[in-house]
Design an enzyme around this catalytic site. Structure first.
Site, PDB file in Angstrom:
ATOM      1  CG  HIS A  18      -1.424 -11.841 -21.466  1.00 21.73           C
ATOM      2  ND1 HIS A  18      -0.733 -11.565 -20.308  1.00 21.73           N
ATOM      3  CD2 HIS A  18      -2.054 -13.022 -21.261  1.00 21.73           C
ATOM      4  CE1 HIS A  18      -0.958 -12.533 -19.422  1.00 21.73           C
ATOM      5  NE2 HIS A  18      -1.737 -13.439 -19.974  1.00 21.73           N
ATOM      6  CE  LYS A  42      -3.399 -18.373 -12.589  1.00 20.95           C
ATOM      7  NZ  LYS A  42      -3.306 -17.777 -13.945  1.00 20.95           N
ATOM      8  NE  ARG A  90       1.031 -20.328 -22.086  1.00 24.24           N
ATOM      9  CZ  ARG A  90       0.941 -19.908 -20.832  1.00 24.24           C
ATOM     10  NH1 ARG A  90       1.801 -19.018 -20.386  1.00 24.24           N
ATOM     11  NH2 ARG A  90       0.033 -20.375 -20.014  1.00 24.24           N
ATOM     12  CB  SER A 127       1.745 -13.600 -15.542  1.00 23.92           C
ATOM     13  OG  SER A 127       1.034 -12.992 -16.575  1.00 23.92           O
TER      14      SER A 127
HETATM   15  O1  PNS Z   1      -5.436 -15.894 -16.808  1.00 25.40           O
HETATM   16  P1  PNS Z   1      -6.165 -16.975 -16.064  1.00 25.40           P
HETATM   17  O2  PNS Z   1      -5.932 -16.826 -14.573  1.00 25.40           O
HETATM   18  O3  PNS Z   1      -5.886 -18.342 -16.566  1.00 25.40           O
HETATM   19  O4  PNS Z   1      -7.728 -16.704 -16.333  1.00 25.40           O
HETATM   20  C1  PNS Z   1      -8.718 -17.506 -15.730  1.00 25.40           C
HETATM   21  C2  PNS Z   1     -10.027 -16.713 -15.666  1.00 25.40           C
HETATM   22  C3  PNS Z   1      -9.819 -15.446 -14.857  1.00 25.40           C
HETATM   23  C4  PNS Z   1     -10.474 -16.362 -17.066  1.00 25.40           C
HETATM   24  C5  PNS Z   1     -11.085 -17.624 -14.979  1.00 25.40           C
HETATM   25  O5  PNS Z   1     -10.633 -17.961 -13.685  1.00 25.40           O
HETATM   26  C6  PNS Z   1     -12.457 -16.931 -14.871  1.00 25.40           C
HETATM   27  O6  PNS Z   1     -13.179 -16.886 -15.846  1.00 25.40           O
HETATM   28  N1  PNS Z   1     -12.763 -16.379 -13.673  1.00 25.40           N
HETATM   29  C7  PNS Z   1     -14.013 -15.687 -13.430  1.00 25.40           C
HETATM   30  C8  PNS Z   1     -14.961 -16.540 -12.582  1.00 25.40           C
HETATM   31  C9  PNS Z   1     -15.663 -17.551 -13.468  1.00 25.40           C
HETATM   32  O7  PNS Z   1     -16.418 -17.208 -14.358  1.00 25.40           O
HETATM   33  N2  PNS Z   1     -15.384 -18.839 -13.208  1.00 25.40           N
HETATM   34  C10 PNS Z   1     -15.919 -19.931 -13.977  1.00 25.40           C
HETATM   35  C11 PNS Z   1     -14.995 -20.205 -15.161  1.00 25.40           C
HETATM   36  S1  PNS Z   1     -15.628 -21.552 -16.140  1.00 25.40           S
END
Ligand code: PNS
Length: 158
Positions: A18, A42, A90, A127
């Site tokens: 990150h 998660k 990745r 992570s």
């Molecule tokens: O690091 P991650 O867990 O892959 O990140 C995913 C994340 C947090 C960016 C995604 O779950 C997110 O944007 N969550 C906020 C809620 C939202 O906007 N959901 C619609 C995504 S299209």
């Protein structure tokens, strides 16, 4: 015009992969915000949102902004006048995961997502995998920023 980007993620916790993406984004944009965001897939993390934010603040100098958000990502970016998301890729697995989110975010608000290819040094770092190594007593040196790696090891020692 100030160019602004957000690097969103659950960051539970931030890894050196990150860090590399965020530093590279900071070269490309005037203002970069690292946004700790809720990932409904998660729900229970190892660290609280406050801890994750603190780890990130301790990792970068004040040129990188750090914030958290519990709603839709595009509501945050629209409210803050930010028109680009930056994420790392990745592998093709990441691409499959990221593509629908990028397209959904674009449909919802018009925001574009830029993908930076992960440096090969960090290609195997996530992570969750690194936490698993720490959980079973493996060496996580070089996977997290040092202060974060110490906190992960301490957390599993508790
Ligand atoms: O690091 P991650 O867990 O892959 O990140 C995913 C994340 C947090 C960016 C995604 O779950 C997110 O944007 N969550 C906020 C809620 C939202 O906007 N959901 C619609 C995504 S299209």
């Amino acid at each position: 015009m100030t160019t602004k980007a957000v690097c969103p993620g659950s960051f539970d916790p931030i890894t050196l992969g990150h860090v590399d993406i965020i530093n590279r984004a900071a070269v490309m944009f005037d203002e970069v915000t690292v946004l700790v965001t809720a990932n409904p897939d998660k729900p229970s993390g190892l660290f609280s949102v406050e801890e994750r934010v603190d780890f990130i603040r301790e990792t970068f100098d004040s040129r990188i902004k750090v914030d958290w958000w519990s709603g839709l990502l595009v509501d945050y970016t629209t409210a803050h006048g930010i028109d680009t998301l930056v994420k790392g890729l990745r592998s093709s697995l990441d691409y499959e995961y990221e593509l629908p989110m990028a397209q959904m975010n674009r449909r919802l608000s018009g925001i574009d997502t830029i993908f930076l290819l992960t440096d090969e040094k960090y290609g195997y770092i996530s992570s969750s995998l690194c936490k698993q190594v720490a959980k079973f007593g493996g060496d996580v040196t070089g996977m997290f920023p040092e202060h974060v790696g110490r906190a992960v090891v301490e957390k599993y020692a508790q």
